[in-house]
Design a protein around this motif. Structure first.
Motif, mmCIF file in Angstrom:
data_model
loop_
_atom_site.group_PDB
_atom_site.id
_atom_site.type_symbol
_atom_site.label_atom_id
_atom_site.label_comp_id
_atom_site.label_asym_id
_atom_site.label_seq_id
_atom_site.Cartn_x
_atom_site.Cartn_y
_atom_site.Cartn_z
ATOM 1 N N MET A 48 0.846 -1.188 0.000
ATOM 2 C CA MET A 48 0.000 0.000 0.000
ATOM 3 C C MET A 48 0.882 1.239 0.000
ATOM 4 S SD MET A 48 -3.193 -0.651 2.505
ATOM 5 C CE MET A 48 -4.718 -0.909 1.679
ATOM 6 N N GLY B 291 -12.743 6.663 -1.865
ATOM 7 C CA GLY B 291 -12.639 5.210 -1.822
ATOM 8 C C GLY B 291 -11.947 4.601 -3.034
ATOM 9 N N VAL C 211 -9.120 3.186 -5.421
ATOM 10 C CA VAL C 211 -7.805 2.541 -5.314
ATOM 11 C C VAL C 211 -7.332 2.205 -6.725
ATOM 12 C CG1 VAL C 211 -8.227 1.573 -3.022
ATOM 13 C CG2 VAL C 211 -8.722 0.197 -5.027
ATOM 14 N N VAL D 2 -3.570 4.250 -2.498
ATOM 15 C CA VAL D 2 -4.779 4.361 -1.682
ATOM 16 C C VAL D 2 -4.824 5.708 -0.963
ATOM 17 C CG1 VAL D 2 -4.953 1.868 -1.299
ATOM 18 C CG2 VAL D 2 -3.697 3.277 0.334
ATOM 19 N N THR E 294 -9.305 6.285 3.004
ATOM 20 C CA THR E 294 -10.362 5.297 3.245
ATOM 21 C C THR E 294 -9.769 3.938 3.618
ATOM 22 O OG1 THR E 294 -11.845 6.419 1.733
ATOM 23 C CG2 THR E 294 -12.340 4.114 2.199
ATOM 24 N N TYR E 295 -8.607 3.596 3.048
ATOM 25 C CA TYR E 295 -8.050 2.263 3.212
ATOM 26 C C TYR E 295 -6.831 2.176 4.114
ATOM 27 C CZ TYR E 295 -11.308 0.969 -0.372
ATOM 28 O OH TYR E 295 -12.464 0.751 -1.063
ATOM 29 N N THR E 296 -6.341 3.309 4.584
ATOM 30 C CA THR E 296 -5.176 3.274 5.459
ATOM 31 C C THR E 296 -5.156 4.506 6.345
ATOM 32 O OG1 THR E 296 -2.768 3.091 5.548
ATOM 33 C CG2 THR E 296 -3.667 4.386 3.744
#
Length: 148
Positions: free
Chosen positions: A7, A36, A38, A53, A56-58
């Protein structure tokens, strides 16, 4: 097991995608919209990808990933290729006393490693968010490591 992706936290996924495309990386996936979204990008000849990312993801801050490594056969040629693509890439260097580079650019010696020893010549660059990458010249692999 194989490492599939890492990531890479970015502030603007679209801007990051454009940057990595400019390096000649392949787009594997572009999923979602807005915060959101990616995007998975893969360097040439690599089995491992970078997953770009947003928050939202990290919870990693954009630009906080340092020490990402790209193995290359010829660090001078790879550096010239990146520079030709408009990337602000360092000059080729090796670490003082051998080994790998220290954080913050400490102990960098200009030029190729003595005798152009495999694994010990580098160049570095950052993406637009400040995520830090190294090019590492590998001409002869350690035993048990494949090179195709």
């Amino acid at each position: 097991m194989r490492l599939e992706f890492v990531m890479v936290p970015v502030a603007d996924v679209g801007r990051a995608k454009s940057f990595y495309q400019s390096l000649g990386w392949r787009e594997d996936a572009d999923l979602g919209e807005g915060p959101g979204r990616v995007v998975q990008m893969t360097p040439p000849r690599s089995d491992c990808s970078a997953m770009l990312v947003g928050p939202t993801y990290t919870n990693m801050a954009p630009g906080s990933v340092q020490g990402l490594w790209l193995a290359v056969n010829d660090v001078e040629a790879a550096r010239a290729d990146l520079a030709g693509r408009g990337v602000d890439v360092s000059e080729v260097f090796h670490a003082e006393g051998g080994g790998i580079p220290l954080p913050g650019g400490q102990g960098r010696v200009p030029g190729l490693a003595p005798n152009r020893a495999s694994y010990f010549s580098f160049a570095s660059f950052n993406d637009p968010d400040g995520n830090g990458w190294f090019l590492q010249e590998i001409t002869t692999r350690f035993p048990g490591r494949l090179w195709e």
